[in-house]
Design a protein around this motif. Structure first.
Motif, mmCIF file in Angstrom:
data_model
loop_
_atom_site.group_PDB
_atom_site.id
_atom_site.type_symbol
_atom_site.label_atom_id
_atom_site.label_comp_id
_atom_site.label_asym_id
_atom_site.label_seq_id
_atom_site.Cartn_x
_atom_site.Cartn_y
_atom_site.Cartn_z
ATOM 1 N N ARG A 28 0.851 -1.174 0.000
ATOM 2 C CA ARG A 28 0.000 0.000 0.000
ATOM 3 C C ARG A 28 0.890 1.228 0.000
ATOM 4 N NH1 ARG A 28 -2.663 -3.050 4.139
ATOM 5 N NH2 ARG A 28 -4.716 -3.790 3.497
ATOM 6 N N PRO A 29 0.422 2.328 -0.565
ATOM 7 C CA PRO A 29 1.201 3.561 -0.473
ATOM 8 C C PRO A 29 1.263 4.023 0.975
ATOM 9 C CG PRO A 29 -0.991 4.001 -1.342
ATOM 10 C CD PRO A 29 -0.851 2.518 -1.282
ATOM 11 N N GLU A 30 2.278 4.802 1.314
ATOM 12 C CA GLU A 30 2.368 5.339 2.672
ATOM 13 C C GLU A 30 1.118 6.176 2.949
ATOM 14 O OE1 GLU A 30 5.316 7.969 5.540
ATOM 15 O OE2 GLU A 30 6.096 6.913 3.798
ATOM 16 N N PRO A 31 0.506 5.996 4.102
ATOM 17 C CA PRO A 31 -0.738 6.725 4.374
ATOM 18 C C PRO A 31 -0.513 8.230 4.481
ATOM 19 C CG PRO A 31 0.035 5.617 6.359
ATOM 20 C CD PRO A 31 0.898 5.122 5.232
ATOM 21 N N SER A 32 -1.504 8.984 4.057
ATOM 22 C CA SER A 32 -1.472 10.424 4.259
ATOM 23 C C SER A 32 -1.794 10.725 5.722
ATOM 24 C CB SER A 32 -2.508 11.120 3.373
ATOM 25 O OG SER A 32 -2.647 12.487 3.759
ATOM 26 N N ARG A 33 -1.036 11.632 6.313
ATOM 27 C CA ARG A 33 -1.287 12.047 7.693
ATOM 28 C C ARG A 33 -1.876 13.462 7.747
ATOM 29 N NH1 ARG A 33 3.602 9.682 7.245
ATOM 30 N NH2 ARG A 33 3.615 7.497 7.942
ATOM 31 N N ARG A 34 -2.446 13.888 6.635
ATOM 32 C CA ARG A 34 -3.035 15.229 6.595
ATOM 33 C C ARG A 34 -4.133 15.372 7.647
ATOM 34 N NH1 ARG A 34 -3.222 19.680 3.390
ATOM 35 N NH2 ARG A 34 -5.223 20.677 2.978
ATOM 36 N N PHE A 35 -4.902 14.308 7.867
ATOM 37 C CA PHE A 35 -5.914 14.312 8.933
ATOM 38 C C PHE A 35 -5.930 12.928 9.554
ATOM 39 C CE2 PHE A 35 -9.955 13.542 10.887
ATOM 40 C CZ PHE A 35 -10.313 14.752 11.463
ATOM 41 N N SER A 36 -5.833 12.878 10.880
ATOM 42 C CA SER A 36 -5.860 11.587 11.562
ATOM 43 C C SER A 36 -6.653 11.704 12.849
ATOM 44 C CB SER A 36 -4.441 11.093 11.859
ATOM 45 O OG SER A 36 -3.718 12.048 12.629
#
Length: 336
Positions: free
Chosen positions: A13-21
């Motif tokens: 999987r691509p590295e997850p976005s941490r823009r909103f967690s």
């Protein structure tokens, strides 16, 4: 339930976005809560409750690691301070499909301090660096750190930079900063979430001084407007209690922060999509309140909201037809 293992190669999987967690929260962000939150946002990065290395290595690891494929992107937060143990647990996380492993360097409770877990580790940056290096050597998924801006007795900005610098040199590229110090003696964990003042300016200075690092802001954020404002300075925002108590906030995350053109899910639709999951849980012998305790926050700001909460928090324990009660609660959400 996720059943992948080391003998069953994972799809990358691509590295997850941490823009909103959504923050890891003890007793709250269990697998049922995460399944529900994922119905509201496809893009929010979700975190497990903190799981200690001892629980995984000496307890029922399958239970602690259990999750549904729909929960991705999903990170496991670990509590521990023995590099070899953390490396072994990080491998477990990778083998069953987690997208990230996060080290807890922020929890201030006495119980975890006594086991050298959580915020007390801010006083031992070299040890945290060793832990991060051991985990990074063990897995290919990202290893991240969630920490405070300091602890009592080690709360200067220079000491914060020393901590971040040493952990960065061990290979960590993403830091989630709870913009409060932790007071390790005299305050409860709850008081440590409220009494030490928020210092967004300190976190912002950290981003300015470490521009090559991903810095995620955590602490006191309550609205999408605040998220958008902080994203002008930081690489991402993490919400905790507000996301739990007011979960419908997540319904607009994909549109407002990720550019999605999909329609915003309604409260009624979210509950309808959750119903089959609840039915399966009941068929497996579970209790409905294991899940519905996490959705009470849907009942806010409309006529009938109080009744909605009552049905799913009080009446549910007396009902012989829990799914019928759920449907009754769902009628209160119609048009919402």
């Amino acid at each position: 339930m996720q059943t992948k293992s080391a003998s069953n190669p994972l799809k990358s999987r691509p590295e997850p976005s941490r823009r909103f967690s959504v923050a890891p929260m003890m007793d709250w962000t269990d697998r049922h809560c995460r399944f529900f939150l994922r119905l509201l946002s496809a893009n929010a990065l979700l975190y497990t409750e903190m799981v200690t290395t001892g629980a995984l290595l000496n307890g029922d690891a399958a239970r602690f690691l259990r999750h549904d494929d729909t929960e991705h992107p999903l990170a496991l937060q670990l509590g521990g301070s023995v590099p070899a143990d953390l490396a072994a647990c990080a491998r477990m996380a990778q083998d069953v499909g987690y997208d990230e492993v996060n080290l807890n360097v922020g929890c201030p409770s006495d119980r975890v301090q006594n086991n050298m877990i959580g915020a007390c580790l801010m006083g031992h940056p070299a040890l945290v660096a060793d832990c991060v290096k051991a985990m990074r050597d063990a897995v290919s998924i990202p290893v991240t750190v969630k920490h405070r801006i300091g602890i009592n007795g080690r709360d200067s900005y220079a000491e914060l930079c020393d901590f971040v610098g040493q952990v960065r040199d061990a290979g960590c590229r993403s830091f989630t900063v709870h913009a409060r110090i932790a007071i390790l003696e005299g305050l409860s964990p709850k008081e440590n979430r409220d009494i030490p003042p928020l210092r967004y300016d300190v976190a912002a200075q950290l981003k300015a001084d470490f521009p090559d690092l991903e810095i995620i802001l955590n602490g006191g954020i309550k609205t999408m407007a605040e998220c958008q404002a902080h994203l002008r300075t930081f690489d991402g925002v993490m919400l905790g209690r507000e996301a739990y108590h007011n979960p419908y906030l997540l319904a607009t995350v994909d549109q407002e922060l990720f550019g999605s053109t999909a329609p915003v899910i309604s409260r009624a639709e979210a509950l309808a999509r959750l119903r089959p999951y609840i039915a399966r849980h009941l068929e497996d012998g579970g209790a409905m309140h294991h899940i519905t305790r996490h959705i009470l926050g849907l009942g806010q700001g409309f006529p009938g909201a109080r009744k909605f909460r009552q049905l799913l928090s009080v009446d549910i324990h007396k009902s012989k037809d829990p799914l019928g009660l759920l449907d009754q609660a769902g009628q209160l959400l119609e048009g919402r």
